[in-house]
Each structure stands twice: as C-alpha cells, then as structure tokens.
Design an enzyme around this catalytic site. Structure first.
Site, PDB file in Angstrom:
ATOM      1  N   ASN A 211       3.790-129.804  -3.899  1.00 34.46           N
ATOM      2  CA  ASN A 211       4.991-128.983  -4.106  1.00 34.46           C
ATOM      3  C   ASN A 211       5.995-129.232  -2.983  1.00 34.46           C
ATOM      4  O   ASN A 211       5.752-130.057  -2.101  1.00 34.46           O
ATOM      5  CB  ASN A 211       4.612-127.502  -4.211  1.00 34.46           C
ATOM      6  CG  ASN A 211       3.877-127.032  -2.974  1.00 34.46           C
ATOM      7  OD1 ASN A 211       4.414-127.033  -1.881  1.00 34.46           O
ATOM      8  ND2 ASN A 211       2.612-126.646  -3.144  1.00 34.46           N
ATOM      9  N   ASP A 280      -2.165-123.712  -7.114  1.00 32.24           N
ATOM     10  CA  ASP A 280      -2.941-122.736  -7.882  1.00 32.24           C
ATOM     11  C   ASP A 280      -3.935-123.421  -8.815  1.00 32.24           C
ATOM     12  O   ASP A 280      -4.895-122.806  -9.265  1.00 32.24           O
ATOM     13  CB  ASP A 280      -2.000-121.848  -8.704  1.00 32.24           C
ATOM     14  CG  ASP A 280      -1.185-120.929  -7.810  1.00 32.24           C
ATOM     15  OD1 ASP A 280      -1.703-120.542  -6.736  1.00 32.24           O
ATOM     16  OD2 ASP A 280      -0.032-120.610  -8.150  1.00 32.24           O
ATOM     17  N   ILE A 308      -7.004-118.258  -1.335  1.00 30.27           N
ATOM     18  CA  ILE A 308      -7.530-118.161   0.044  1.00 30.27           C
ATOM     19  C   ILE A 308      -7.204-116.796   0.651  1.00 30.27           C
ATOM     20  O   ILE A 308      -8.063-116.126   1.228  1.00 30.27           O
ATOM     21  CB  ILE A 308      -6.957-119.302   0.924  1.00 30.27           C
ATOM     22  CG1 ILE A 308      -7.305-120.660   0.310  1.00 30.27           C
ATOM     23  CG2 ILE A 308      -7.490-119.197   2.352  1.00 30.27           C
ATOM     24  CD1 ILE A 308      -6.585-121.847   0.952  1.00 30.27           C
ATOM     25  N   LYS A 342      -3.359-108.576  -3.907  1.00 31.29           N
ATOM     26  CA  LYS A 342      -4.130-109.323  -2.895  1.00 31.29           C
ATOM     27  C   LYS A 342      -4.629-108.413  -1.788  1.00 31.29           C
ATOM     28  O   LYS A 342      -5.333-108.860  -0.879  1.00 31.29           O
ATOM     29  CB  LYS A 342      -3.272-110.455  -2.310  1.00 31.29           C
ATOM     30  CG  LYS A 342      -2.802-111.432  -3.387  1.00 31.29           C
ATOM     31  CD  LYS A 342      -2.386-112.774  -2.846  1.00 31.29           C
ATOM     32  CE  LYS A 342      -1.802-113.617  -3.965  1.00 31.29           C
ATOM     33  NZ  LYS A 342      -1.864-115.050  -3.736  1.00 31.29           N
TER      34      LYS A 342
HETATM   35  N1  CTP Z   1      -2.308-118.235  -1.543  1.00 26.21           N
HETATM   36  C1  CTP Z   1      -3.538-118.637  -1.096  1.00 26.21           C
HETATM   37  N2  CTP Z   1      -4.344-119.398  -1.894  1.00 26.21           N
HETATM   38  C2  CTP Z   1      -3.959-119.767  -3.115  1.00 26.21           C
HETATM   39  C3  CTP Z   1      -2.674-119.360  -3.595  1.00 26.21           C
HETATM   40  C4  CTP Z   1      -1.873-118.590  -2.778  1.00 26.21           C
HETATM   41  O1  CTP Z   1      -3.915-118.317   0.040  1.00 26.21           O
HETATM   42  N3  CTP Z   1      -4.769-120.492  -3.864  1.00 26.21           N
HETATM   43  C5  CTP Z   1      -1.486-117.391  -0.660  1.00 26.21           C
HETATM   44  C6  CTP Z   1      -0.235-118.061  -0.136  1.00 26.21           C
HETATM   45  O2  CTP Z   1      -0.493-118.719   1.098  1.00 26.21           O
HETATM   46  C7  CTP Z   1       0.690-116.877   0.049  1.00 26.21           C
HETATM   47  C8  CTP Z   1       0.289-115.950  -1.066  1.00 26.21           C
HETATM   48  O3  CTP Z   1      -1.037-116.307  -1.423  1.00 26.21           O
HETATM   49  O4  CTP Z   1       0.449-116.190   1.251  1.00 26.21           O
HETATM   50  C9  CTP Z   1       1.162-115.975  -2.292  1.00 26.21           C
HETATM   51  O5  CTP Z   1       1.347-117.291  -2.756  1.00 26.21           O
HETATM   52  P1  CTP Z   1       2.271-117.560  -4.001  1.00 26.21           P
HETATM   53  O6  CTP Z   1       2.218-119.031  -4.322  1.00 26.21           O
HETATM   54  O7  CTP Z   1       3.603-116.918  -3.804  1.00 26.21           O
HETATM   55  O8  CTP Z   1       1.591-116.705  -5.138  1.00 26.21           O
HETATM   56  P2  CTP Z   1       0.385-116.940  -6.073  1.00 26.21           P
HETATM   57  O9  CTP Z   1      -0.722-116.060  -5.640  1.00 26.21           O
HETATM   58  O10 CTP Z   1       0.067-118.381  -6.193  1.00 26.21           O
HETATM   59  O11 CTP Z   1       0.966-116.355  -7.448  1.00 26.21           O
HETATM   60  P3  CTP Z   1       2.096-116.982  -8.443  1.00 26.21           P
HETATM   61  O12 CTP Z   1       2.024-118.482  -8.273  1.00 26.21           O
HETATM   62  O13 CTP Z   1       1.651-116.511  -9.767  1.00 26.21           O
HETATM   63  O14 CTP Z   1       3.392-116.390  -8.022  1.00 26.21           O
END
Ligand code: CTP
Length: 398
Positions: A211, A280, A308, A342
């Site tokens: 990304n 994700d 995580i 979360k």
């Molecule tokens: N995060 C994480 N591990 C993942 C996905 C996200 O630790 N597999 C953490 C990111 O580092 C951030 C937070 O979760 O602190 C939110 O990440 P974000 O990408 O905004 O959200 P998602 O949980 O992936 O949800 P969505 O993509 O549906 O918005």
C-alpha cells in the site's frame, strides 16, 4: 524544528582523529538549529582540521589552550563549561576517552569536561581494534557509569582501510540526538514497541500486495518517543527511509512477520502503538516461481491476516495500546467504532487520501474523553503533539 534553541549553549569538544573533519558539519548543523556552539579543540585535533574552519562555522572564538588568558577572566576552564547546557565531544578518540574515564585534566578540553555541572555526550571514533580493545570497552563502561551519554559508534568502512565498529556516527544523526536531548523527558525509561510502514504480501517470486504508506509517521513518532526518553523498538515494513538513530529497528516484510516480531517483544513493553498500514489480506497460496501470463482471468485467493493491534490489546495485562486509523470517508464514525472494536484507549485517525505518503497531515484523536483535532502540520510536529497526549493518558492510566 519548531522549538527554539536560541537560549541553548553547547560546548563542542573536538579531539584528534580523521573524523575531526565531520565535527565541522556537526557544528554547522547545530548552529543552523540556533544553538550557540563554543568549540574547544585539543592540540591533536588542530592537526586534522583548522581552528579557523570551526571559528567561521560557529561564529565564535575557538579555544585550544588551557593557558590562553583571552578566555574569560583567566579561569577559562570554569567559565566555558559552567555556562554550557551540554558538553559534546565529537569525535572522541580512544586516548581522550581513556583520559575522561580516569578523570585526567592535562589540557583545556579534559579540564573543562571535569569542571562542568552539565551532562556530557561523547561520540567515539577510532579504528575497529582500538574500539574492541578491553581497555576501551572498560573506559566506555566507566564513562556510562559516570553518567556520560555515548553516541555510537557506527560500523562501516574506516579511514585505515578496515571495516568494522568504530566509525563516528554521521553528523546528521549526532545532531538529531543532541537536539532530541533538549526535549522534555515525559516518557523517561518507558518501553515502547511500535509498528511502522506498509507490509508486503507475496503473490509470487517477483510480485506482491502492498500500500501507499511511506513509514514517515511511524518514523517521526519513533523519534519523538525517543526524544521523550522512551526505549523504542520499531518493527517496520519495507520503506525507503533510513532507520532513526537511537531506536532499535526491526525490519520485516509481511503482516505475519510483523506479528511475530511484535509478539517476541511484548514481555518488555509498556506502550504498544500500531502505526503500520498492515495488509488485511494475504495471498493464500504464494507461488515460489514467477506466475506466467495466459489469456484467462486470474483470481488470487486471499486470506485475512491477524489484526496485530486487536491481538495485543486483547491480551491479559496488555500494554497501553494506541491505534491509528486510515479512513477514506465518515472519519469520526468509523474511527470511534474502530477504537471500540479493537478495545484501545487512544486512536489517532486521519483521511488516508490526505495523509498516506504525504509530508504533513491532520489528525483527529479519539479517547474516552472525546475527540480532539491536531490541525494540519508536518508529521514531525504531529508526532510531538501525539507523544504529549500519549504520555498524559499513559500516566493517568497507571
Ligand atoms: N492493524 C493491525 N493489524 C492489522 C490491521 C490493522 O495492527 N492486520 C492496526 C493498524 O496498525 C492501525 C489500526 O489497526 O493501528 C487500524 O488500521 P486500519 O487499516 O485503519 O483499519 P483496519 O482494522 O484494517 O480496518 P479497515 O481496513 O476495515 O478500515
């Protein structure tokens, strides 16, 4: 830097070694940051670099001689160090470190180092064998016990043609750590693990899913946390950035690697911050070899990755957890829902299209007391504001 260092004064000691030429650049950078720099050179240092150079760069007289009556009221060794906020010796030769460890005072610089009541930083520079010698290691250990801050050295190619530990840390990195030292120590000794950058999920031997995250926010936050006195471990996905000095950086590639690296460090973690844009989804069957094209539609099966942040926050006795949220619409609604889902006390949210890969950003903070906007600013400034907020919530939560 938005903070003004106009009132700060550093005594920069230069000792004899090839790296003395780098002291000129360090002096220039400190002066540029509005620090008043008084340069003191040993006799040996003047053989490597001219005092005129240091005088021109610092804009102040350079001192080399203990018996120089032109220094203050004749008690030069007292005056020069008494009015300094910090003494920095860069480069610090093996010989000079030995002198310091012993408390010797047979020239102007060593005398000033002894007759001071401000902190001392040393940036060692020497040949690999000299650095590794037990005598030098003993001296360094002694100096640390006495409260000196040792910056570096780094590893790399040396003037003598050898490769190894002992190169003086580069002036930019030294300057960054010196300026950081002037920040308030609001997280002194607190152990922080943070994730940064994107992840890269392998499709085949040459392709993957990633990304737009540049890693800038994570790096800026790691620097601010370090400057606030925290012990920082940064688990970073692939970025084009140089790892910040004074931070334990662990390079990872995929979301699974990032999870494993974080888990391995959780026993020594007071605060966990998820800044990384973690994928994700990851290809279910990554291919060893390069996929060959044909005329058919290609579907790649993706499996969800472990979250995580949610994983860390749901443990028994979790560290104080901070999340980030990159949203493309309905920021407030989605970010607050994410914070609750979360189960993290603080979430920093921004609009992905205005912050990913950019130099500055606007951030909205969500915590139990509501919503607070950090108006658009460079990421380094946002990091400083965020660290202040984290430190306040963290100390209230303890
Ligand atoms: N995060 C994480 N591990 C993942 C996905 C996200 O630790 N597999 C953490 C990111 O580092 C951030 C937070 O979760 O602190 C939110 O990440 P974000 O990408 O905004 O959200 P998602 O949980 O992936 O949800 P969505 O993509 O549906 O918005």
């Amino acid at each position: 830097m938005t903070q003004t260092f106009g009132q700060r004064r550093i005594l920069l000691g230069v000792t004899g070694g090839i790296a003395a030429f780098k002291a000129a650049e360090l002096c220039r950078l400190l002066v540029k940051a509005e620090i008043a720099v008084d340069v003191v050179m040993t006799e040996a240092a003047t053989r490597f670099i001219g005092s005129v150079t240091m005088q021109a760069l610092s804009g102040r007289p350079v001192h080399t001689n203990l018996w120089d009556s032109a220094v203050g009221n004749g008690m030069g060794h007292i005056d020069l160090s008494r009015s300094a906020d910090l003494v920095v010796v860069a480069p610090a030769s093996a010989d000079f470190l030995a002198k310091l460890a012993l408390g010797a005072a047979d020239d102007l610089l060593s005398t000033l180092c002894l007759a001071r009541d401000c902190p001392l930083m040393v940036a060692p520079a020497m040949n690999r064998q000299m650095w590794e010698h037990p005598a030098t290691q003993r001296n360094i250990a002694r100096l640390r016990e006495d409260g000196a801050v040792v910056l570096g050295p780094d590893s790399g190619s040396q003037a003598c043609g050898e490769t190894g530990m002992g190169r003086m840390t580069e002036p930019e990195a030294l300057c960054e750590q010196i300026l950081g030292w002037f920040e308030p120590r609001i997280l002194d000794g607190v152990r922080v693990v943070l994730t940064a950058g994107p992840t890269f999920e392998r499709i085949d031997a040459v392709r993957g899913i990633t990304n737009l995250s540049s890693g800038r926010m994570g790096h800026a936050l790691a620097r601010s946390l370090r400057d606030a006195g925290a012990k920082v471990t940064m688990v970073s996905g692939p970025t084009a950035l140089t790892p910040p000095p004074g931070i334990d950086t662990i390079d990872v590639v995929s979301a699974a690697d990032m999870l494993a690296a974080v888990e391995a460090r959780l026993t020594e973690c007071d605060i966990f911050i998820g800044v990384a844009a973690v994928a994700d989804y990851t290809p279910l069957h990554p291919q060893e070899q390069k996929l060959k094209k044909d005329a058919r539609i290609l579907a790649i099966e993706l499996a969800p990755t472990v979250d995580i942040l949610a994983n860390v926050a749901s443990r028994a006795n979790p560290p104080f957890c901070v999340g980030f949220a990159a949203e493309s619409e309905r920021l407030d609604e989605f970010a607050e829902a994410k914070r609750r889902r979360k189960n993290v006390p603080l979430l920093a949210a921004n609009l992905a299209q205005q912050s990913m890969g950019t130099e500055d950003s606007e951030i909205v903070l969500f915590d139990d007391s509501g919503r607070q906007v950090l108006p658009r600013a460079p990421k380094s400034e946002q990091a400083r504001r965020l660290v202040t907020h984290i430190a306040r919530l963290y100390s209230a939560a303890r």
